[in-house]
Structure formats: structure tokens, C-alpha cells
Design a protein around this motif. Structure first.
Motif, PDB file in Angstrom:
ATOM      1  N   ILE A  15       0.885  -1.178  -0.022  1.00 41.34           N
ATOM      2  CA  ILE A  15       0.061   0.145  -0.128  1.00 41.34           C
ATOM      3  C   ILE A  15       0.923   1.069  -0.091  1.00 41.34           C
ATOM      4  O   ILE A  15       1.524   1.749   1.066  1.00 41.34           O
ATOM      5  CB  ILE A  15      -0.919   0.069   1.403  1.00 41.34           C
ATOM      6  N   GLY A  16       0.896   2.107  -1.079  1.00 40.49           N
ATOM      7  CA  GLY A  16       1.663   3.112  -1.132  1.00 40.49           C
ATOM      8  C   GLY A  16       2.701   3.234  -2.341  1.00 40.49           C
ATOM      9  O   GLY A  16       3.222   1.840  -2.550  1.00 40.49           O
ATOM     10  N   MET A  87      -6.968   3.581  -3.704  1.00 35.81           N
ATOM     11  CA  MET A  87      -6.429   3.750  -2.337  1.00 35.81           C
ATOM     12  C   MET A  87      -7.180   2.782  -1.159  1.00 35.81           C
ATOM     13  O   MET A  87      -8.426   2.522  -1.361  1.00 35.81           O
ATOM     14  CB  MET A  87      -7.012   5.302  -2.087  1.00 35.81           C
ATOM     15  N   ALA A  88      -6.314   2.386  -0.491  1.00 34.95           N
ATOM     16  CA  ALA A  88      -6.926   1.540   0.669  1.00 34.95           C
ATOM     17  C   ALA A  88      -7.760   2.497   1.473  1.00 34.95           C
ATOM     18  O   ALA A  88      -7.155   3.367   2.248  1.00 34.95           O
ATOM     19  CB  ALA A  88      -5.811   0.924   1.286  1.00 34.95           C
ATOM     20  N   THR A  89      -8.801   2.201   1.819  1.00 32.24           N
ATOM     21  CA  THR A  89      -9.866   2.691   2.744  1.00 32.24           C
ATOM     22  C   THR A  89     -10.104   1.903   4.085  1.00 32.24           C
ATOM     23  O   THR A  89     -10.463   2.715   4.875  1.00 32.24           O
ATOM     24  CB  THR A  89     -11.179   3.254   1.882  1.00 32.24           C
ATOM     25  N   LYS A  90     -10.066   0.732   4.207  1.00 30.56           N
ATOM     26  CA  LYS A  90     -10.222   0.156   5.389  1.00 30.56           C
ATOM     27  C   LYS A  90      -9.232  -1.052   5.333  1.00 30.56           C
ATOM     28  O   LYS A  90      -8.927  -1.726   4.290  1.00 30.56           O
ATOM     29  CB  LYS A  90     -11.797  -0.466   5.538  1.00 30.56           C
ATOM     30  N   VAL A  91      -8.774  -1.480   6.744  1.00 31.85           N
ATOM     31  CA  VAL A  91      -7.868  -2.448   6.899  1.00 31.85           C
ATOM     32  C   VAL A  91      -8.255  -3.336   7.906  1.00 31.85           C
ATOM     33  O   VAL A  91      -8.686  -2.883   9.015  1.00 31.85           O
ATOM     34  CB  VAL A  91      -6.361  -1.836   7.053  1.00 31.85           C
ATOM     35  N   ASP A  92      -7.948  -4.819   7.805  1.00 34.48           N
ATOM     36  CA  ASP A  92      -8.400  -5.385   8.996  1.00 34.48           C
ATOM     37  C   ASP A  92      -6.940  -6.340   9.071  1.00 34.48           C
ATOM     38  O   ASP A  92      -6.881  -7.256   8.223  1.00 34.48           O
ATOM     39  CB  ASP A  92      -9.563  -6.476   9.034  1.00 34.48           C
ATOM     40  N   THR A  93      -6.378  -6.294  10.255  1.00 37.95           N
ATOM     41  CA  THR A  93      -5.041  -6.970  10.285  1.00 37.95           C
ATOM     42  C   THR A  93      -5.167  -7.774  11.436  1.00 37.95           C
ATOM     43  O   THR A  93      -4.249  -8.388  12.231  1.00 37.95           O
ATOM     44  CB  THR A  93      -3.818  -6.079  10.705  1.00 37.95           C
ATOM     45  N   SER A  94      -6.444  -8.124  12.063  1.00 36.61           N
ATOM     46  CA  SER A  94      -6.428  -8.916  13.173  1.00 36.61           C
ATOM     47  C   SER A  94      -6.524 -10.644  12.866  1.00 36.61           C
ATOM     48  O   SER A  94      -6.046 -11.269  13.894  1.00 36.61           O
ATOM     49  CB  SER A  94      -8.069  -8.709  13.715  1.00 36.61           C
ATOM     50  N   THR A  99      -7.362  -8.501   5.322  1.00 35.27           N
ATOM     51  CA  THR A  99      -8.336  -8.007   4.519  1.00 35.27           C
ATOM     52  C   THR A  99      -8.110  -6.413   4.286  1.00 35.27           C
ATOM     53  O   THR A  99      -8.022  -5.453   5.412  1.00 35.27           O
ATOM     54  CB  THR A  99      -9.658  -7.979   4.924  1.00 35.27           C
ATOM     55  N   VAL A 100      -8.374  -5.803   2.940  1.00 32.90           N
ATOM     56  CA  VAL A 100      -7.949  -4.695   2.762  1.00 32.90           C
ATOM     57  C   VAL A 100      -9.140  -4.023   1.860  1.00 32.90           C
ATOM     58  O   VAL A 100      -9.276  -4.710   0.773  1.00 32.90           O
ATOM     59  CB  VAL A 100      -6.592  -4.171   2.155  1.00 32.90           C
ATOM     60  N   ILE A 101      -9.773  -2.964   2.050  1.00 27.92           N
ATOM     61  CA  ILE A 101     -10.786  -2.616   1.089  1.00 27.92           C
ATOM     62  C   ILE A 101     -10.367  -1.455   0.340  1.00 27.92           C
ATOM     63  O   ILE A 101      -9.642  -0.671   1.080  1.00 27.92           O
ATOM     64  CB  ILE A 101     -12.175  -2.094   1.805  1.00 27.92           C
ATOM     65  N   VAL A 102     -10.253  -1.531  -0.925  1.00 33.61           N
ATOM     66  CA  VAL A 102      -9.822  -0.584  -1.664  1.00 33.61           C
ATOM     67  C   VAL A 102     -10.829   0.386  -2.468  1.00 33.61           C
ATOM     68  O   VAL A 102     -11.659  -0.356  -2.980  1.00 33.61           O
ATOM     69  CB  VAL A 102      -8.885  -1.138  -3.047  1.00 33.61           C
ATOM     70  N   ASP A 103     -10.613   1.437  -2.494  1.00 30.76           N
ATOM     71  CA  ASP A 103     -11.577   2.520  -2.754  1.00 30.76           C
ATOM     72  C   ASP A 103     -13.259   2.438  -2.608  1.00 30.76           C
ATOM     73  O   ASP A 103     -14.273   2.548  -3.044  1.00 30.76           O
ATOM     74  CB  ASP A 103     -11.570   2.652  -4.329  1.00 30.76           C
ATOM     75  N   GLU A 104     -13.305   1.707  -1.193  1.00 35.01           N
ATOM     76  CA  GLU A 104     -14.422   1.346  -0.610  1.00 35.01           C
ATOM     77  C   GLU A 104     -15.371   0.402  -1.348  1.00 35.01           C
ATOM     78  O   GLU A 104     -16.457   0.497  -1.118  1.00 35.01           O
ATOM     79  CB  GLU A 104     -15.285   2.715  -0.222  1.00 35.01           C
ATOM     80  N   GLU A 105     -14.958  -0.360  -2.257  1.00 34.87           N
ATOM     81  CA  GLU A 105     -15.631  -1.123  -3.141  1.00 34.87           C
ATOM     82  C   GLU A 105     -15.025  -2.690  -3.443  1.00 34.87           C
ATOM     83  O   GLU A 105     -15.766  -3.525  -3.519  1.00 34.87           O
ATOM     84  CB  GLU A 105     -15.957  -0.222  -4.472  1.00 34.87           C
ATOM     85  N   ALA A 110      -4.846 -10.672   1.459  1.00 32.27           N
ATOM     86  CA  ALA A 110      -3.114 -10.879   1.373  1.00 32.27           C
ATOM     87  C   ALA A 110      -2.515 -11.668   2.562  1.00 32.27           C
ATOM     88  O   ALA A 110      -2.866 -11.596   3.687  1.00 32.27           O
ATOM     89  CB  ALA A 110      -2.741  -9.392   1.341  1.00 32.27           C
ATOM     90  N   ASP A 111      -1.660 -12.492   2.064  1.00 34.02           N
ATOM     91  CA  ASP A 111      -0.791 -13.252   2.966  1.00 34.02           C
ATOM     92  C   ASP A 111       0.017 -12.579   3.887  1.00 34.02           C
ATOM     93  O   ASP A 111       0.341 -12.780   5.107  1.00 34.02           O
ATOM     94  CB  ASP A 111      -0.137 -14.425   2.092  1.00 34.02           C
ATOM     95  N   ALA A 112       0.578 -11.405   3.162  1.00 33.38           N
ATOM     96  CA  ALA A 112       1.374 -10.363   4.025  1.00 33.38           C
ATOM     97  C   ALA A 112       1.072  -8.997   3.191  1.00 33.38           C
ATOM     98  O   ALA A 112       0.629  -9.114   2.116  1.00 33.38           O
ATOM     99  CB  ALA A 112       2.647 -10.852   3.720  1.00 33.38           C
TER     100      ALA A 112
END
Length: 316
Positions: A15-16, A87-94, A99-105, A110-112
């Protein structure tokens, strides 16, 4: 986190897209990790608003920041990285996969995960500054200085960025009024010397911005001396803010360890965060050096750390 109809699983997500993100992509692609990189809101990062980069090794004549970032992107693509706008708008690293949400849609698992989201300019938070943003108020002298060629301008800040932007403006504008909060600058000695030797840069020590004046465009800046409380109005056509940056780490709040300023904490000597499999590099975790070359180096570290992590997972 809600799942989505648009979903995809990737081995490594970056991301980035500044020097850190692109370097991570180059190394990860060469290691056959098939990285997917989302460029974010500012593809190429802060270097896309920098003119001459003279201190990056390998460019003896210097290079313009945007051109350099195009080179980085081309190299990452040639190595096999999947570079995407979004753009990544939400992330769950728990839990893994992350899990990453891109552009809210779109949902990406991802494994890493490599975080290279960089930092953004800080503002003074004056009502007039926000009201006149884009009408003479700017956080990027390199982007907007051209529009005020031959005019009087003001810049606030005391670090290397402020000094560099004041010098840039001095070549375009008739006079540059530099507002410095303390009796000295934070900028490196060489940058301070250049500023003080430039005849059309006037430095106002121990001064703070009280208000940016003007209805529909910048007409003046009112400053106050913080020792005497005397206020002074300086007629200017533009007001540039160069007071530092804040890390773009908001979407990771509450999930990754950060310092009080929001910089992501990494284990010293590595890119590892407190979450196994999540790595951070570049200005989002570096508040000390913040250089293109150190960002690129930390991007390399993140890719190597991710490669070792993924390899260990496959063989466990």
C-alpha cells in the motif's frame, strides 16, 4: 469487516507508491512474490511535488522528483509488479489473510502486507488558511510558485523543506517573507546559510502567523512577534505552509502500534510491526531521516522481511 462482491486474494500487497513502496515492489517481484501495489491518493508520493533531487545516488546531474518516480514505477513494472491506481480505505490486520478494502468497493485479502503510505503536509489550521486554500494558500511551493512569478509571497516554516521551498520561491518571486516561530531554524546549516545569503528572502524571527488576509484571494499575511506581541501586516499574493508532515497511518489506528504522532512503530533494524506479517517502510514509520534514499532502503528491508515471512509460512 464486510465482505464484498469484488474480491481477490494476493500473496503480497503493498500500500503506497513513493520510493519505499516502489522499491519494495522491485525486490518482491524479483523474488517472485507477485506483489500487487496500490498507489494511493498521490502516486509517487511526496517526490512528485519536489523539483530537483540532487542527493539521490546514481543521478550525478540530479533529477526532477516526478521523473524519478516514473523511473521507479517503470522498473517495478518491468520486474513484474502489478501496479494499480487505487486507495486503501479500510484494513483488518486482526487475522490472516489480512483484509484490505480499496476505494471502498473492492476487497483484497493478502498473505502479507507492506505499508508504505508515507506522510502528508501539516497545516496551521487557521480558518482563513482553509478558506483561501487554492486561492493563494498552498502547502506546495513547487506546485504553485509559478503562478506568483514576480510577486511578493510568504512562507511559514523553519526546517529543510521550508528553507528549500523559500529558495525555490526566491528564484521566481520578487520577495519571499519567511516566518520562523523561534529565534533559529531547524534546517541544516547549509540550507540556513543559503537562505540567509539570498537577498530577496526576508526572515521574521520569533514570529507566528496570526491570519491570512483577503476575501477571495490572498492579499496579505498578519504576523505577530511572540516576544513583543507586535502585529505586522505584510502585503503578499501567496502564503505557503511548510511546517512539516504527519504520517498517513489513520486506517491502521487501533491495529498497529504507533507513537504519539501516529508514526507506525517497527522493531529496530527491521520493518516488522507488532502484527506478524505486516511490515512498514518509508515516511509512515520514519520521522527522523525522511529522505528518498532511506525510504527506498527501508522498502528493500520490508520486501526481504516479507519474503522471509512468507517462505517460513510455506514451510511450516
Amino acid at each position: 469487516m464486510e465482505t464484498n462482491t469484488q474480491s481477490e486474494h494476493v500473496h503480497l500487497l503493498i500500500i503506497g507508491s513513493g520510493p519505499a513502496g516502489y522499491t519494495a515492489a522491485i525486490y518482491a517481484a524479483r523474488a517472485n512474490l507477485k506483489p500487487v501495489l496500490y498507489q494511493g491518493i498521490q502516486p509517487g508520493g511526496q517526490l512528485t511535488i519536489t523539483t530537483e533531487v540532487e542527493n539521490y545516488p546514481g543521478y550525478p546531474e540530479g533529477i526532477r522528483g516526478p521523473e524519478m518516480m516514473v523511473d521507479f514505477e517503470k522498473q517495478a513494472t518491468r520486474m513484474g509488479a502489478d501496479i494499480r491506481f487505487g486507495m486503501a480505505t479500510k484494513v483488518d490486520t486482526s487475522k490472516r489473510p489480512f483484509t484490505v478494502i480499496v476505494d471502498e468497493e473492492k476487497t483484497i485479502t493478502a498473505d502479507a502486507l507492506i505499508i508504505a503510505t508515507g506522510a502528508s503536509a501539516k497545516w496551521l489550521n487557521l480558518p482563513s488558511e482553509q478558506r483561501l486554500n487554492g486561492s493563494g494558500v498552498s502547502a506546495c511551493a513547487v506546485c504553485d510558485g509559478f503562478f506568483f512569478r514576480g510577486k511578493e509571497v510568504a512562507i511559514v516554516g523553519a526546517g529543510d523543506t521550508a528553507a528549500e521551498e523559500a529558495l525555490y520561491l526566491s528564484k521566481l518571486c520578487s520577495n519571499v517573507h519567511m516566518i520562523v516561530r523561534k529565534h533559529e531554524m531547524r534546517a541544516s546549516k547549509v540550507m540556513q546559510d543559503r537562505v540567509l545569503k539570498t537577498t530577496n528572502i526576508m526572515v521574521y524571527w520569533n514570529s507566528e502567523t496570526d491570519e491570512v488576509l483577503g476575501e477571495n484571494k490572498v492579499e496579505a499575511v498578519r504576523i505577530v512577534n511572540n516576544q513583543t506581541n507586535v502585529k505586522t501586516e505584510i502585503p503578499v499574493s501567496a502564503f505557503f505552509v511548510a511546517i512539516g508532515h504527519q504520517p498517513n497511518s489513520g486506517i491502521f489506528a487501533g491495529q498497529l502500534d504507533m507513537d504519539e504522532q501516529g508514526y507506525i512503530k517497527t522493531t529496530p533494524g527491521t520493518s516488522k510491526t507488532n502484527v506478524e506479517g505486516v511490515f512498514a517502510c518509508g515516511d509512515v514509520q520514519d520521522k527522523i531521516y525522511r529522505q528518498a534514499v532511506t525510504a527506498a532502503g527501508s522498502g528493500c528491508m520490508a520486501a526481504l522481511d516479507a519474503e522471509r515471512f512468507l517462505s517460513a509460512q510455506e514451510h511450516s
